[in-house]
Motif scaffolding. Structure first.
Motif, PDB file in Angstrom:
ATOM      1  N   VAL A 181     -41.592  16.679  98.345  1.00 51.69           N
ATOM      2  CA  VAL A 181     -40.863  16.140  97.200  1.00 51.69           C
ATOM      3  C   VAL A 181     -39.748  15.213  97.661  1.00 51.69           C
ATOM      4  O   VAL A 181     -39.547  14.116  97.106  1.00 51.69           O
ATOM      5  CB  VAL A 181     -40.297  17.288  96.337  1.00 51.69           C
ATOM      6  CG1 VAL A 181     -39.298  16.757  95.314  1.00 51.69           C
ATOM      7  CG2 VAL A 181     -41.418  18.024  95.631  1.00 51.69           C
ATOM      8  N   TYR A 182     -39.006  15.603  98.694  1.00 53.83           N
ATOM      9  CA  TYR A 182     -37.925  14.767  99.185  1.00 53.83           C
ATOM     10  C   TYR A 182     -38.453  13.491  99.817  1.00 53.83           C
ATOM     11  O   TYR A 182     -37.840  12.423  99.714  1.00 53.83           O
ATOM     12  CB  TYR A 182     -37.068  15.539 100.189  1.00 53.83           C
ATOM     13  CG  TYR A 182     -35.889  16.215  99.532  1.00 53.83           C
ATOM     14  CD1 TYR A 182     -34.732  15.519  99.245  1.00 53.83           C
ATOM     15  CD2 TYR A 182     -35.937  17.562  99.184  1.00 53.83           C
ATOM     16  CE1 TYR A 182     -33.653  16.124  98.635  1.00 53.83           C
ATOM     17  CE2 TYR A 182     -34.867  18.185  98.574  1.00 53.83           C
ATOM     18  CZ  TYR A 182     -33.724  17.462  98.305  1.00 53.83           C
ATOM     19  OH  TYR A 182     -32.666  18.071  97.692  1.00 53.83           O
ATOM     20  N   ILE A 183     -39.586  13.578 100.499  1.00 55.09           N
ATOM     21  CA  ILE A 183     -40.186  12.370 101.061  1.00 55.09           C
ATOM     22  C   ILE A 183     -40.571  11.406  99.940  1.00 55.09           C
ATOM     23  O   ILE A 183     -40.329  10.189 100.017  1.00 55.09           O
ATOM     24  CB  ILE A 183     -41.407  12.739 101.928  1.00 55.09           C
ATOM     25  CG1 ILE A 183     -40.957  13.465 103.198  1.00 55.09           C
ATOM     26  CG2 ILE A 183     -42.204  11.479 102.299  1.00 55.09           C
ATOM     27  CD1 ILE A 183     -42.102  13.967 104.048  1.00 55.09           C
ATOM     28  N   PHE A 184     -41.169  11.941  98.883  1.00 59.12           N
ATOM     29  CA  PHE A 184     -41.537  11.113  97.727  1.00 59.12           C
ATOM     30  C   PHE A 184     -40.303  10.500  97.077  1.00 59.12           C
ATOM     31  O   PHE A 184     -40.281   9.304  96.741  1.00 59.12           O
ATOM     32  CB  PHE A 184     -42.316  11.966  96.727  1.00 59.12           C
ATOM     33  CG  PHE A 184     -42.678  11.252  95.462  1.00 59.12           C
ATOM     34  CD1 PHE A 184     -43.541  10.168  95.482  1.00 59.12           C
ATOM     35  CD2 PHE A 184     -42.161  11.675  94.244  1.00 59.12           C
ATOM     36  CE1 PHE A 184     -43.878   9.503  94.304  1.00 59.12           C
ATOM     37  CE2 PHE A 184     -42.503  11.025  93.068  1.00 59.12           C
ATOM     38  CZ  PHE A 184     -43.362   9.941  93.101  1.00 59.12           C
ATOM     39  N   SER A 185     -39.248  11.292  96.907  1.00 60.78           N
ATOM     40  CA  SER A 185     -38.016  10.799  96.293  1.00 60.78           C
ATOM     41  C   SER A 185     -37.363   9.725  97.164  1.00 60.78           C
ATOM     42  O   SER A 185     -36.912   8.690  96.656  1.00 60.78           O
ATOM     43  CB  SER A 185     -37.049  11.951  96.061  1.00 60.78           C
ATOM     44  OG  SER A 185     -35.820  11.497  95.542  1.00 60.78           O
ATOM     45  N   CYS A 186     -37.321   9.959  98.467  1.00 66.81           N
ATOM     46  CA  CYS A 186     -36.713   8.973  99.376  1.00 66.81           C
ATOM     47  C   CYS A 186     -37.518   7.676  99.401  1.00 66.81           C
ATOM     48  O   CYS A 186     -36.940   6.585  99.477  1.00 66.81           O
ATOM     49  CB  CYS A 186     -36.613   9.549 100.780  1.00 66.81           C
ATOM     50  SG  CYS A 186     -35.453  10.917 100.942  1.00 66.81           S
ATOM     51  N   THR A 187     -38.835   7.788  99.351  1.00 65.64           N
ATOM     52  CA  THR A 187     -39.678   6.595  99.342  1.00 65.64           C
ATOM     53  C   THR A 187     -39.417   5.758  98.102  1.00 65.64           C
ATOM     54  O   THR A 187     -39.264   4.526  98.173  1.00 65.64           O
ATOM     55  CB  THR A 187     -41.158   6.993  99.414  1.00 65.64           C
ATOM     56  OG1 THR A 187     -41.392   7.753 100.598  1.00 65.64           O
ATOM     57  CG2 THR A 187     -42.043   5.754  99.421  1.00 65.64           C
ATOM     58  N   LEU A 188     -39.354   6.421  96.941  1.00 66.12           N
ATOM     59  CA  LEU A 188     -39.061   5.698  95.703  1.00 66.12           C
ATOM     60  C   LEU A 188     -37.692   5.031  95.751  1.00 66.12           C
ATOM     61  O   LEU A 188     -37.527   3.877  95.350  1.00 66.12           O
ATOM     62  CB  LEU A 188     -39.128   6.654  94.510  1.00 66.12           C
ATOM     63  CG  LEU A 188     -40.505   7.022  93.963  1.00 66.12           C
ATOM     64  CD1 LEU A 188     -40.363   7.993  92.806  1.00 66.12           C
ATOM     65  CD2 LEU A 188     -41.263   5.783  93.516  1.00 66.12           C
ATOM     66  N   THR A 189     -36.709   5.763  96.261  1.00 65.11           N
ATOM     67  CA  THR A 189     -35.341   5.256  96.221  1.00 65.11           C
ATOM     68  C   THR A 189     -35.124   4.126  97.211  1.00 65.11           C
ATOM     69  O   THR A 189     -34.652   3.029  96.839  1.00 65.11           O
ATOM     70  CB  THR A 189     -34.350   6.398  96.511  1.00 65.11           C
ATOM     71  OG1 THR A 189     -34.501   7.409  95.520  1.00 65.11           O
ATOM     72  CG2 THR A 189     -32.915   5.882  96.492  1.00 65.11           C
TER      73      THR A 189
END
Length: 319
Positions: A181-189
């Motif tokens: 989830v954090y990898i996905f969030s960091c990628t989006l951001t």
């Protein structure tokens, strides 16, 4: 926020050591309550400013693509400030962490992410209107602003819900789901929204600086650039710290020491946008002093100069 406890090495006098420890803990407690009080005051002022802005955009001005984005941005800031106010009140009353704090955090993170997404959408739309004005006017869907805001809210709720379900609301974060989830969030951001925001504002900045016509820059461009700069300076450091803290050694709590200060900066960022709109709307008015409502009308009803390149993409686009 729980007052920090302080330990001391044994001194020659045990009574002296107890007094020093008590004084140090009391100072720390006063410091924590001072921070929470300042943060609460800023939140309340920001709630008043954003509340007035929401009322103004709903009831006092005609809906336009830009104002629809600003309305949703004000709602997101209002949500962040309201949740932060609830958290500070709970901390002041109970002076310790309690489980109920997790639920305001869920909505606060959602509002924070929505603000980032909306600022990116605003920047990209204005960049397209500058680079391809005729194409943008002819091909732009009628309800694009409303649909884009709905999709960005849904994306923010999805990402924030996943973060809170797997990483925050649980006593122990679930692995490897939390990491994904954090990898996905960091990628989006950091690989999607922030680069798009920065690139679009660079284009707007070049457009403002290299404008060959002898006129002042449109207030719309000034508002977008100032708002984005404030967000990057005040709000983004907290997102970076959360990511660093997640990937750092869990036993090293010193990484979280700047969190209260960065949270205060994020609260200031959510509170300052109505002030930016008022200041920009008040520029170059030397004859008379006008009210806040008149200043906002001057900003959101501003039209491009006839004959300029932006005329084909001014604010009267269909919403």
């Amino acid at each position: 926020m729980e007052p920090l406890a302080t330990t001391f090495c044994p001194l020659e006098s045990t009574e002296y050591s107890r007094n020093e420890s008590l004084n140090e803990t009391t100072l720390s407690s006063k410091y924590d309550y001072s921070y929470m009080s300042i943060c609460l005051v800023i939140c309340l002022l920001g709630l008043i400013g954003n509340g007035f802005l929401i009322w103004f955009l709903i009831f006092c001005i005609k809906r336009k693509p830009f104002t629809i984005y600003i309305l949703h941005l004000a709602i997101a800031d209002f949500m962040v400030l309201l949740c932060s106010s609830i958290i500070q009140l709970i901390n002041i009353i109970h002076s310790q962490d309690i489980p109920q704090l997790a639920y305001p955090v869920v909505f606060m993170i959602s509002g924070y992410n929505t603000g980032l997404h909306l600022l990116t959408a605003i920047s990209v739309e204005r960049c397209l209107s500058v680079l391809y004005p005729i194409w943008y006017q002819c091909r732009r869907p009628k309800h694009q602003s409303a649909v884009a805001c709905a999709l960005l809210w849904a994306l923010s709720v999805l990402v924030s819900g996943l973060e809170n379900f797997f990483c925050i609301l649980k006593e122990k974060p679930r692995f490897p789901e939390c990491r994904y989830v954090y990898i996905f969030s960091c990628t989006l951001t950091f690989l999607v929204f922030v680069p798009l925001m920065v690139f679009s504002n660079l284009v707007l900045f070049i457009q403002v600086c290299c404008n060959v016509k002898p006129r002042q820059p449109a207030k719309l461009y000034v508002i977008i650039m100032v708002t984005v700069i404030l967000f990057l300076v005040f709000a983004m450091p907290m997102k970076v710290l959360l990511i660093i803290g997640y990937y750092s050694n869990s036993s090293d709590h010193t990484v979280w020491e700047p969190l209260p200060y960065l949270n205060l900066l994020s609260v200031i960022n959510c509170s300052i946008n109505p002030i930016v709109y008022f200041v920009v709307g008040s520029l170059r008015r030397k004859k008379s002093r006008k009210s806040l409502r008149e200043a906002l009308q001057k900003v959101f009803e501003e039209k491009a100069v006839v004959g300029s390149r932006e005329t084909v993409a001014h604010f009267s686009l269909p919403s």
